[in-house]
Design an enzyme around this catalytic site. Sequence first.
Site, PDB file in Angstrom:
ATOM      1  N   GLU A   1       1.729 -14.813   3.566  1.00 51.67           N
ATOM      2  CA  GLU A   1       1.346 -15.892   4.497  1.00 51.67           C
ATOM      3  C   GLU A   1       0.055 -15.550   5.227  1.00 51.67           C
ATOM      4  O   GLU A   1      -0.824 -16.387   5.418  1.00 51.67           O
ATOM      5  CB  GLU A   1       2.415 -16.102   5.580  1.00 51.67           C
ATOM      6  CG  GLU A   1       3.791 -16.428   5.090  1.00 51.67           C
ATOM      7  CD  GLU A   1       4.648 -15.195   4.863  1.00 51.67           C
ATOM      8  OE1 GLU A   1       4.205 -14.276   4.146  1.00 51.67           O
ATOM      9  OE2 GLU A   1       5.764 -15.167   5.383  1.00 51.67           O
TER      10      GLU A   1
ATOM     11  N   CYS B   1       8.148 -13.492   8.104  1.00 47.67           N
ATOM     12  CA  CYS B   1       8.572 -12.422   9.020  1.00 47.67           C
ATOM     13  C   CYS B   1       8.060 -12.737  10.434  1.00 47.67           C
ATOM     14  O   CYS B   1       7.276 -13.669  10.647  1.00 47.67           O
ATOM     15  CB  CYS B   1       8.040 -11.072   8.534  1.00 47.67           C
ATOM     16  SG  CYS B   1       6.304 -10.790   8.926  1.00 47.67           S
TER      17      CYS B   1
ATOM     18  N   ASN C   1       0.856  -1.190   0.000  1.00 51.07           N
ATOM     19  CA  ASN C   1       0.000   0.000   0.000  1.00 51.07           C
ATOM     20  C   ASN C   1       0.889   1.235   0.000  1.00 51.07           C
ATOM     21  O   ASN C   1       1.986   1.203   0.577  1.00 51.07           O
ATOM     22  CB  ASN C   1      -0.885  -0.021   1.265  1.00 51.07           C
ATOM     23  CG  ASN C   1      -2.002   0.983   1.184  1.00 51.07           C
ATOM     24  OD1 ASN C   1      -1.816   2.176   1.359  1.00 51.07           O
ATOM     25  ND2 ASN C   1      -3.196   0.493   0.890  1.00 51.07           N
TER      26      ASN C   1
END
Length: 135
Positions: free
Chosen positions: A55, A89, A45
């Site tokens: 994920e 992450c 974005n």
Amino acid sequence: MNIEKLIKIAIENLKNSYSPYSKFKVSAVLETKEGELYTGVNIENASYPAGICAERVAIFKAISEGKKDFKRLVLIAEANNKLKIAYPCGICRQVLNEFKTNNFEIIVASSINNYKIYNIDELLPYSFGSKDMED
Ligand SMILES: O=c1ccn([C@H]2C[C@H](O)[C@@H](CO)O2)c(=O)[nH]1
Ligand SMILES: [Zn+2]
């Protein structure tokens, strides 16, 4: 479905990554124990923190359809037209930990014949979860 087929689906779906800012495409395929597949890509974005990882898109699609018995998640990335290994992450590891099931496999791949299989406890040792809030 076998891992090679899941990696192939993940590679095909890289094209749906919306990543004009990082130009780092990520694609995930989540397989439930019943064999349903949920795909996800990273969606960025202009307001950077509003973006989301591949994920979590895959996991949230499944959860939002009432599916939470997961067998494996396959992850692959692409940058500069080259397929790459990408590890989840920290935020995604926490989300994966929330929905872990017995023998849930997290597979990071860079091609159909190069991948590594982990479980969430290897990726997120000493995790914080619902058990930690019990007395
Ligand atoms: O495991 C990962 C790591 C990164 N990203 C995304 C977030 C962002 O769009 C881009 C660069 O960090 O890759 C994922 O989707 N999954
Ligand atoms: Zn993430």
